[in-house]
Design an enzyme around this catalytic site. Structure first.
Site, short mmCIF file in Angstrom:
data_model
loop_
_atom_site.label_atom_id
_atom_site.label_comp_id
_atom_site.label_asym_id
_atom_site.label_seq_id
_atom_site.Cartn_x
_atom_site.Cartn_y
_atom_site.Cartn_z
CD GLU A 27 -0.91 0.78 3.63
OE1 GLU A 27 -1.32 1.92 3.39
OE2 GLU A 27 -1.06 0.20 4.72
CE LYS A 88 -6.55 7.32 5.68
NZ LYS A 88 -6.71 7.57 7.13
CB VAL A 108 -5.82 -1.74 4.19
CG1 VAL A 108 -6.27 -3.19 4.07
CG2 VAL A 108 -4.48 -1.66 4.93
CG ASP A 140 -13.48 6.63 12.83
OD1 ASP A 140 -13.43 5.91 11.81
OD2 ASP A 140 -12.63 7.51 13.08
CB SER A 142 -11.05 1.37 9.15
OG SER A 142 -10.36 1.36 7.92
CB ALA A 143 -13.56 1.96 4.23
CG ASP A 144 -8.52 -0.53 6.00
OD1 ASP A 144 -8.71 0.09 4.93
OD2 ASP A 144 -7.52 -0.35 6.73
CE LYS A 161 -3.36 2.29 11.99
NZ LYS A 161 -3.17 1.93 10.63
N1 PSU Z 1 -0.73 0.97 9.01
C1 PSU Z 1 0.35 1.73 9.27
N2 PSU Z 1 0.35 3.02 8.87
C2 PSU Z 1 -0.69 3.54 8.15
C3 PSU Z 1 -1.82 2.73 7.85
C4 PSU Z 1 -1.78 1.45 8.33
O1 PSU Z 1 1.29 1.25 9.89
O2 PSU Z 1 -0.59 4.68 7.76
C5 PSU Z 1 -2.98 3.26 7.02
C6 PSU Z 1 -3.50 2.11 6.11
O3 PSU Z 1 -3.44 2.57 4.80
C7 PSU Z 1 -4.91 1.86 6.56
C8 PSU Z 1 -5.30 3.24 6.99
O4 PSU Z 1 -5.72 1.32 5.55
O5 PSU Z 1 -4.16 3.68 7.73
C9 PSU Z 1 -6.58 3.24 7.82
O6 PSU Z 1 -7.09 4.52 7.87
P1 PSU Z 1 -8.55 4.78 8.51
O7 PSU Z 1 -8.40 4.42 9.95
O8 PSU Z 1 -8.82 6.25 8.31
O9 PSU Z 1 -9.50 3.89 7.78
MN MN Z 2 -12.36 6.34 9.95
#
Ligand code: PSU
Ligand code: MN
Length: 314
Positions: A27, A88, A108, A140, A142-144, A161
């Site tokens: 990614e 992003k 992701v 909140d 994530s769309a992941d 995380k």
């Molecule tokens: N893992 C990391 N650093 C990052 C991310 C993941 O170590 O920057 C990124 C990935 O691209 C993941 C995104 O899909 O953060 C998730 O963002 P959000 O929580 O806004 O969905």
């Molecule tokens: Mn989010």
């Protein structure tokens, strides 16, 4: 505009895919939003080298001026890592970024979509997005996670995380029918730490055994991703009790500054890095490298299985 003009597969990646050789998708949000320049490009290159060292071809995925790239040249990678106004992009943002000819980093979810379009089965990241703490109030998520429900790519991650609500993230994946398989661990890892206190129901000791599950899922025509949970190497982990106070501090700072939505994850990572004097980013780098090595091995094992057992859908 012809769609094929928007989709650029690097020569090396195309050749590998045509020859049924192992390829690992990577990614780009971690490059643009996860780490500062110039560390980001150094880490991205090390990740690509690690994939190669373990016998697969790396395909870093990003959007450059509206074109979807699968595999970047060293110049493109350097340029991308330096660009400041990168959008992003998760699933919802992809058509916008392409249509408006923007530079876009793929999360992701977006990387899974593009990997599947290109025919890449295995993808290495750091940690996936998940259910945020306080999601019962702020919604909140994530769309992941939704992406894993329908996009058929296996993602190697050091768990979710630690800034997230990990139990809720696992519940959500269970609801969506996503296999979460620990590599040689019975516990879901928490990104910076090897353990989270949460037991996994699925665990396998080798990359070959995991590749066999990926093969079986495809044979059974079950759409959707697989999450492979690969703990950070012990020598680089930050124990949960050590990182937790910094996470709470970072979450509080985010709340005070009104930071939410897609800005939240990059803000938390940056704040943690400053608070730990670079230690969190160091751990982040090591776990990504570890995931790249495992993803390359799984990609190789999967090719070996397909050679022996030509694909026949049930
Ligand atoms: N893992 C990391 N650093 C990052 C991310 C993941 O170590 O920057 C990124 C990935 O691209 C993941 C995104 O899909 O953060 C998730 O963002 P959000 O929580 O806004 O969905
Ligand atoms: Mn989010």
């Amino acid at each position: 505009m012809n769609w094929m003009n928007e989709f650029v597969v690097a020569d090396e990646v195309l050749e590998a895919l045509n020859n049924h050789a192992p390829v690992v998708a990577l990614e780009s949000t971690i490059i643009s939003h996860g780490m500062p320049y110039p560390e980001n490009v150094a880490v991205a290159k090390r990740v690509e080298d690690t994939v190669r060292k373990h016998g697969a071809v790396p395909a870093t995925i990003a959007i450059l001026k509206g074109r979807i790239h699968v595999g970047l040249t060293p110049d493109q990678l350097e340029q991308f890592a330096q660009t400041r106004d990168v959008m992003k992009c998760s699933r919802r943002d992809l058509p916008f970024a392409v249509s408006c000819e923007l530079n876009g980093a793929t999360t992701v979810s977006a990387t899974m979509i593009i990997a599947e379009m290109a025919g890449i089965d295995v993808f290495a990241t750091g940690g996936i997005g998940g259910v945020h703490r306080g999601a019962e109030l702020n919604f909140d998520v994530s769309a992941d996670l939704q992406e894993f429900a329908h996009t058929s790519v296996a993602v190697v991650s050091a768990g979710a995380k630690a800034i997230l609500d990990i139990p809720k993230t696992l519940e959500y994946l269970e609801t969506l029918g996503v296999p979460v398989i620990g590599l040689d661990t019975a516990e879901f890892p928490a990104f910076y730490s090897r353990t989270s206190g949460l037991a996994l129901s699925l665990s396998l000791p080798t990359t070959a055994a995991i590749a066999a599950v990926i093969h079986e899922k495809k044979r059974m025509n079950l759409n959707g991703g697989i999450l492979i949970a690969n703990p950070i190497p012990a020598t680089h982990e930050i124990p949960a009790h050590e990182i937790e106070p910094f996470i709470n501090q970072a979450l509080q700072q985010a709340a005070e500054n009104g930071i939410d939505g897609k800005e939240l994850t990059p803000f938390l990572l940056k704040t943690l890095n400053a608070a730990t004097a670079g230690k969190s980013q160091q751990a982040n780098e090591q776990l990504v490298l570890n995931n790249a090595a495992v993803a390359a091995q799984i990609a190789c094992d999967l090719i070996a299985i397909r050679r022996k057992q030509p694909f026949i859908a049930l």
